[in-house]
Design a protein around this motif. Structure first.
Motif, PDB file in Angstrom:
ATOM      1  N   ASP A  48     -22.237  68.287 -59.638  1.00 55.87           N
ATOM      2  CA  ASP A  48     -21.914  67.326 -58.578  1.00 55.87           C
ATOM      3  C   ASP A  48     -21.691  68.030 -57.242  1.00 55.87           C
ATOM      4  OD1 ASP A  48     -22.087  65.310 -60.445  1.00 55.87           O
ATOM      5  OD2 ASP A  48     -19.910  65.034 -60.614  1.00 55.87           O
ATOM      6  N   ARG A  49     -20.987  69.166 -57.292  1.00 58.70           N
ATOM      7  CA  ARG A  49     -20.708  69.920 -56.069  1.00 58.70           C
ATOM      8  C   ARG A  49     -22.010  70.458 -55.458  1.00 58.70           C
ATOM      9  NH1 ARG A  49     -15.483  72.114 -56.295  1.00 58.70           N
ATOM     10  NH2 ARG A  49     -15.020  69.984 -56.764  1.00 58.70           N
ATOM     11  N   LEU A  50     -22.910  70.948 -56.295  1.00 58.43           N
ATOM     12  CA  LEU A  50     -24.204  71.434 -55.807  1.00 58.43           C
ATOM     13  C   LEU A  50     -25.028  70.297 -55.214  1.00 58.43           C
ATOM     14  CD1 LEU A  50     -25.147  73.923 -58.657  1.00 58.43           C
ATOM     15  CD2 LEU A  50     -24.593  74.503 -56.288  1.00 58.43           C
ATOM     16  N   TYR A  51     -24.987  69.145 -55.865  1.00 59.74           N
ATOM     17  CA  TYR A  51     -25.731  67.987 -55.376  1.00 59.74           C
ATOM     18  C   TYR A  51     -25.209  67.559 -54.004  1.00 59.74           C
ATOM     19  CZ  TYR A  51     -27.502  63.240 -55.038  1.00 59.74           C
ATOM     20  OH  TYR A  51     -28.094  62.084 -54.602  1.00 59.74           O
ATOM     21  N   GLN A  52     -23.887  67.510 -53.858  1.00 59.46           N
ATOM     22  CA  GLN A  52     -23.293  67.121 -52.578  1.00 59.46           C
ATOM     23  C   GLN A  52     -23.630  68.132 -51.487  1.00 59.46           C
ATOM     24  OE1 GLN A  52     -21.913  64.248 -51.830  1.00 59.46           O
ATOM     25  NE2 GLN A  52     -22.293  63.618 -53.945  1.00 59.46           N
ATOM     26  N   THR A  53     -23.607  69.395 -51.822  1.00 62.48           N
ATOM     27  CA  THR A  53     -23.948  70.438 -50.851  1.00 62.48           C
ATOM     28  C   THR A  53     -25.405  70.321 -50.423  1.00 62.48           C
ATOM     29  OG1 THR A  53     -22.301  71.911 -51.801  1.00 62.48           O
ATOM     30  CG2 THR A  53     -24.019  72.937 -50.465  1.00 62.48           C
ATOM     31  N   GLU A  54     -26.274  70.082 -51.377  1.00 62.94           N
ATOM     32  CA  GLU A  54     -27.691  69.918 -51.070  1.00 62.94           C
ATOM     33  C   GLU A  54     -27.905  68.726 -50.136  1.00 62.94           C
ATOM     34  OE1 GLU A  54     -30.176  69.014 -54.431  1.00 62.94           O
ATOM     35  OE2 GLU A  54     -31.963  69.715 -53.401  1.00 62.94           O
ATOM     36  N   LYS A  55     -27.212  67.628 -50.399  1.00 67.39           N
ATOM     37  CA  LYS A  55     -27.315  66.440 -49.543  1.00 67.39           C
ATOM     38  C   LYS A  55     -26.862  66.767 -48.121  1.00 67.39           C
ATOM     39  CE  LYS A  55     -25.733  62.485 -50.672  1.00 67.39           C
ATOM     40  NZ  LYS A  55     -24.953  61.358 -51.249  1.00 67.39           N
ATOM     41  N   GLN A  56     -25.758  67.520 -48.002  1.00 70.66           N
ATOM     42  CA  GLN A  56     -25.256  67.882 -46.678  1.00 70.66           C
ATOM     43  C   GLN A  56     -26.256  68.748 -45.934  1.00 70.66           C
ATOM     44  OE1 GLN A  56     -21.542  69.690 -47.878  1.00 70.66           O
ATOM     45  NE2 GLN A  56     -20.380  67.878 -47.240  1.00 70.66           N
ATOM     46  N   ILE A  57     -26.860  69.681 -46.620  1.00 70.68           N
ATOM     47  CA  ILE A  57     -27.843  70.566 -45.990  1.00 70.68           C
ATOM     48  C   ILE A  57     -29.058  69.764 -45.518  1.00 70.68           C
ATOM     49  CG2 ILE A  57     -29.491  72.437 -46.453  1.00 70.68           C
ATOM     50  CD1 ILE A  57     -27.254  73.660 -48.254  1.00 70.68           C
ATOM     51  N   HIS A  58     -29.546  68.863 -46.351  1.00 70.86           N
ATOM     52  CA  HIS A  58     -30.682  68.025 -45.953  1.00 70.86           C
ATOM     53  C   HIS A  58     -30.335  67.184 -44.735  1.00 70.86           C
ATOM     54  CE1 HIS A  58     -33.704  68.864 -49.001  1.00 70.86           C
ATOM     55  NE2 HIS A  58     -32.724  68.909 -49.898  1.00 70.86           N
ATOM     56  N   LYS A  59     -29.127  66.651 -44.707  1.00 68.78           N
ATOM     57  CA  LYS A  59     -28.698  65.822 -43.581  1.00 68.78           C
ATOM     58  C   LYS A  59     -28.670  66.658 -42.299  1.00 68.78           C
ATOM     59  CE  LYS A  59     -25.046  62.796 -41.993  1.00 68.78           C
ATOM     60  NZ  LYS A  59     -23.727  62.218 -42.266  1.00 68.78           N
ATOM     61  N   ILE A  60     -28.125  67.867 -42.382  1.00 65.24           N
ATOM     62  CA  ILE A  60     -28.062  68.748 -41.212  1.00 65.24           C
ATOM     63  C   ILE A  60     -29.467  69.100 -40.734  1.00 65.24           C
ATOM     64  CG2 ILE A  60     -27.445  71.090 -40.471  1.00 65.24           C
ATOM     65  CD1 ILE A  60     -24.966  70.811 -42.340  1.00 65.24           C
ATOM     66  N   LEU A  61     -30.349  69.415 -41.674  1.00 62.62           N
ATOM     67  CA  LEU A  61     -31.713  69.782 -41.303  1.00 62.62           C
ATOM     68  C   LEU A  61     -32.472  68.616 -40.685  1.00 62.62           C
ATOM     69  CD1 LEU A  61     -32.689  72.035 -44.337  1.00 62.62           C
ATOM     70  CD2 LEU A  61     -32.102  72.750 -42.009  1.00 62.62           C
ATOM     71  N   GLU A  62     -32.206  67.403 -41.142  1.00 60.48           N
ATOM     72  CA  GLU A  62     -32.869  66.219 -40.585  1.00 60.48           C
ATOM     73  C   GLU A  62     -32.390  65.917 -39.181  1.00 60.48           C
ATOM     74  OE1 GLU A  62     -32.167  63.108 -43.388  1.00 60.48           O
ATOM     75  OE2 GLU A  62     -33.574  63.928 -44.840  1.00 60.48           O
ATOM     76  N   GLU A  63     -31.164  66.300 -38.851  1.00 62.33           N
ATOM     77  CA  GLU A  63     -30.606  66.035 -37.531  1.00 62.33           C
ATOM     78  C   GLU A  63     -31.189  66.954 -36.469  1.00 62.33           C
ATOM     79  OE1 GLU A  63     -26.256  64.438 -39.071  1.00 62.33           O
ATOM     80  OE2 GLU A  63     -26.397  66.380 -38.089  1.00 62.33           O
ATOM     81  N   GLU A  64     -31.744  68.068 -36.888  1.00 60.70           N
ATOM     82  CA  GLU A  64     -32.271  69.034 -35.904  1.00 60.70           C
ATOM     83  C   GLU A  64     -33.653  68.671 -35.459  1.00 60.70           C
ATOM     84  OE1 GLU A  64     -31.847  73.064 -37.198  1.00 60.70           O
ATOM     85  OE2 GLU A  64     -29.715  72.834 -37.444  1.00 60.70           O
TER      86      GLU A  64
END
Length: 64
Positions: A48-64
Protein backbone atom coordinates in the motif's frame (compact mmCIF):
# COMPACT_ATOMS: atom_id res chain seq x y z
CA UNK A 1 1.13 -2.32 16.41
CA UNK A 2 -1.37 -0.72 14.10
CA UNK A 3 -1.13 -0.45 10.38
CA UNK A 4 -0.78 3.35 10.31
CA UNK A 5 1.94 3.54 12.96
CA UNK A 6 4.60 1.39 11.34
CA UNK A 7 6.99 2.80 8.78
CA UNK A 8 7.91 1.02 5.57
CA UNK A 9 11.44 0.54 6.86
CA UNK A 10 10.25 -0.93 10.16
CA UNK A 11 7.83 -3.24 8.36
CA UNK A 12 10.62 -4.56 6.14
CA UNK A 13 12.89 -5.04 9.16
CA UNK A 14 10.18 -6.97 10.99
CA UNK A 15 9.51 -9.15 7.94
CA UNK A 16 13.22 -9.94 7.64
CA UNK A 17 13.40 -10.79 11.34
CA UNK A 18 10.43 -13.14 11.12
CA UNK A 19 11.79 -14.80 7.97
CA UNK A 20 15.13 -15.34 9.68
CA UNK A 21 13.41 -17.05 12.62
CA UNK A 22 11.45 -19.25 10.23
CA UNK A 23 14.60 -20.16 8.29
CA UNK A 24 16.46 -20.92 11.53
CA UNK A 25 13.63 -23.19 12.64
CA UNK A 26 13.24 -21.25 15.88
CA UNK A 27 9.45 -21.13 15.81
CA UNK A 28 6.94 -23.60 17.16
CA UNK A 29 4.07 -24.56 14.89
CA UNK A 30 1.67 -22.39 16.91
CA UNK A 31 3.94 -19.37 16.53
CA UNK A 32 4.50 -20.07 12.85
CA UNK A 33 0.87 -19.49 11.89
CA UNK A 34 0.83 -16.26 13.90
CA UNK A 35 4.05 -15.01 12.29
CA UNK A 36 2.92 -15.90 8.78
CA UNK A 37 -0.24 -13.89 9.42
CA UNK A 38 1.84 -10.96 10.68
CA UNK A 39 4.10 -11.10 7.59
CA UNK A 40 1.00 -11.07 5.40
CA UNK A 41 -0.23 -7.91 7.15
CA UNK A 42 3.20 -6.27 6.88
CA UNK A 43 3.45 -7.07 3.19
CA UNK A 44 0.07 -5.42 2.64
CA UNK A 45 1.30 -2.32 4.47
CA UNK A 46 4.43 -2.20 2.30
CA UNK A 47 2.48 -2.75 -0.92
CA UNK A 48 0.00 0.00 0.00
CA UNK A 49 2.82 2.39 0.88
CA UNK A 50 4.58 1.69 -2.43
CA UNK A 51 1.33 2.18 -4.33
CA UNK A 52 0.70 5.53 -2.63
CA UNK A 53 4.25 6.66 -3.33
CA UNK A 54 3.95 5.68 -6.97
CA UNK A 55 0.70 7.65 -7.25
CA UNK A 56 2.37 10.71 -5.72
CA UNK A 57 5.29 10.49 -8.13
CA UNK A 58 2.97 10.19 -11.14
CA UNK A 59 0.98 13.19 -9.91
CA UNK A 60 4.15 15.28 -9.53
CA UNK A 61 5.40 14.26 -12.96
CA UNK A 62 2.05 15.12 -14.57
CA UNK A 63 2.13 18.60 -13.03
CA UNK A 64 5.42 19.45 -14.72
Amino acid sequence: MTKAKISYRDAIAEIESILQKIEDGNLHVDELAEKVSRVTDLLKICRDRLYQTEKQIHKILEEE
